[in-house]
Each structure stands twice: as C-alpha cells, then as structure tokens.
Write an enzyme that holds these catalytic residues in place. Sequence first.
Site: not given
Length: 480
Positions: A71-72, A241
């Site tokens: 992520q991110h 995830d």
Amino acid sequence: MALVAGIDSSTQSCKVVVCDAATGRIVRSGSAPHPPGTEIDPERWWDALCVAVRAAGGLADVEAVSVAGQQHGMVCLDEDGAVVRPALLWNDTRSARAAAQLVEELDGPAETGRTVWARAVGSVPLASFTVAKLRWLAEHEPEEAVRTAAVALPHDWLTWRLGGAPSASRLTELVTDRSDASGTGYFDPSRGEYRHDLLRRALGHEPALPRVLGPGAVAGRVSGGEDLSAGGAVLGPGCGDNAGAALGLSARPGDVVVSIGTSGVVSAVSATATADPSGIIAGFADAGGRFLPLVCTLNAARVLDSVAALLGVGPAELAELALRADAGADGLVLVPYLEGERTPDRPTATGALHGITLGGLTREKLARAAVEGVLCGLADGLDALRAEGVACERVVLVGGGARSAAVQRTAPGVLGLPVLVPEPGEYVATGAARQAAWALSGTAEPPIWEDTGARRFEVDPVPGIRRRYAEARDSVLDQL
C-alpha cells in the site's frame, strides 16, 4: 477446471499462485525478489512479476488475474505514461515532515487538523501515505511534480501494465479499488469519493487518478506478449495487501486478523467506517465492499528473534523455553519498543525490562516475557478497535510469528478472544486469486473457497498480565 492467478507484489518480492477457481486449491506457484530500498523503478516490479509468472508456469491456461500490492507507494506518470521518478515506497520516511505539515495546515479554532483529516478520509496522514509523499515531491522536486500528469499506487500500475504497454492514450485506463485508494490520504472510503481538494493541497495541482472499481469488477484483459501468454485473461481490480490477506482468509465481520511479521498488524472486517483523530487506527476499506480499520505496530516478530539470539536459541527453542514458564513470567515484563513504536506513536521510544528480581531473571521467564510483551502491544491495537465500536469476536492469527507454539497458546489469554491459526500460506496472493475468480464469475459475492483447516485456541484468562504490562508501558512513555 478454470484457473485463476493471484499476484502479491510486496515490498520484498513478487509471489504468484495459480488456483482452481472453484475451490481455491493452489495448483502451482512462483516467486521472484525485489531490489531492497525505499524507492524503486516500477519496471523492476514488472521484471519480477514476469519472472514469478514464468516460475508459476505462465498464464496461458489462466482465465483471470488480479494483483494485490504493497500500500501507499507513489508512482508518478507523465503525460506520455512514462514514470517520472522512482516510486517512493510506504517505508520511505523522508515525507514525515510533509505529513505533519499537512495536518498542521488544517488546524483551526474549532477542530484540530487531525480531526479534520480523520473526518475527511478516515485516517490521519503519516509518512507512509501517498498524500504526504506528493507534498514532499512538490517541495523537494518541483520540476518532477509539475511533470506528474497521473498518480498511481503500485498495484494500480501493475494492473495497468498487465493490460498493455504504457502510453498517453492508456492513462484513462488506470484503475484501482477502494482498499488501496483508502490508503492514499485523498480518498474517502465512507463515501467512495476522491478528495481532490486534499490532492491539490499536497501536490499543487490535480493529476489524473485511477478510476475506483467496485469489488468483483472487471478492470480489462491481460495483453499478450512479454512471456505472459497470448493474453485475454480477465483482469480483476486488485487491492491493497492487507485487504488481499483478509479476502484470502475469508475474514468476515467480527474477525480480527492479527499478523505477526516484521511489523504487527491488527485489522478487522467491519460493516461501518471508522474515523479516529488520534491516528492510531487507519480507516481503510476492504476488498469486499466493507471496511478494514487497521492498527500497525513496529515491533513484532523481530522482538522474538532478538530475544532468541540473546538466549542463543532458534524460534522453536524460544517457544519451548517460554512454555516452561508460568503465565505472567513471575512479574517479568518486556516492553517491546526495540525499534521505537507507531502504536503508540513514539518513534524515539526504546524497550525496557521491568519486574526483575533475583530469582525471576531466568531464560524461561525472559522468553515468556518476550512473547507476552509482543502480544500485549498487539492487544493495545485491539483495544483501540474496540474503542471505536468495531466488532471483535475472534482472532485469526497469521505471519511468521504465529508459527510459534508459545504465541499460539498465549494469544487467547492476552488478547481475550478465541484464536484461529490457519495453515501457513500466501494469503495475500490467495486473496488476489479469489478476487480474480470473483471477477471471472460476475457474481455479487466472491466464491466460497474450501477451508484448509485451522487450529482453534480458546480463551484461558490470566489476570494481571495486561495490567502489569500497561504499568510498565506507561512508565516508558512517561520518560519520553
């Protein structure tokens, strides 16, 4: 037998599982490493994906594919679809000050910036969030910021890449899902809408963003070439995830997934959104149309590894030592902040050992204190979820640390809930494969895959462990 593929593009590697679409049985698999570091050329993700796909026997007989990813991360594309600069990953902390600035800018007489952000997007920005990385880019690399015509997340970019070669005409084909979009800092998961005002505040202008697809939607089809088969397989929307893991575990409302890996993660499938102004809970969405409030700790399995190394034993021997000691370790308490801590947010904190007595400092009791300390830190995260009204009925325990017999037997008493321990597996990749099967089926709900079996451990309360830990923890925090 219809086959589907799930891809887990994590920080460290790419894993691929090919599954029976009807049952979830893994038919074959493959993996490939990613380069280390906190920034990376996205083409290296693509290279690893191609290697992992080949190792898994290719996609020629696969009917649907989906990608779950870390992520991110920030992937900036120019107007031609080319990558502007190496992608900044979630673990790149250079954007910490940028995150603090974004919060401070919204401070007002009636509400703090933290409250404003939590109400707007369900989370308070941290260095890991994409919005903070975009602010860093605008301040430190303004020319690259100006060139940025579109912003994608790692799984968005890989899904896009599976659909064909990068080009200006394909920028409108970028897609994402609620789970990963909810970790950007400019998407409101409760309303299912981007907050373009927050995006402009961070970057200074408004780049194109991926279209947000619903669960089980079709994102397109795999393009042929580059050793990925002749193409044509259905593409699922992908997911973050943690959402992929929840989907792979068939987590339901009331389930709390506790992962003990490099970091500790406590996440729960919830029917309602959260908005925690303290910043402890990240108000994410899940991959099934619900929400996934999540708490992360920095200290988890590596604490157990460190104590095992100190005692000169391996993980199994550490567990044996811990189980020879009584619950509560005769008052010995380890506060496991060996790498600072995120929950609570004390990056400069250090670990501490409390309750040492002449007869109480034994190998067995130290091992027990380490196990209980890690679990108490995760229990703090569970308490935060409960405080926000999240239903917590049972724990699903996963990750490398979950393989410890001492962790399995101790967890119910510390966490206060029954604990299920499924067989070790690639849950993120399996979740992506289940999503691919969902997109292939066109049904309203994901397919029900067979349960591989899980051991259940019932609650055996041990009074005093959480209280003594809280006293020791607060003593550490009071000194900061």
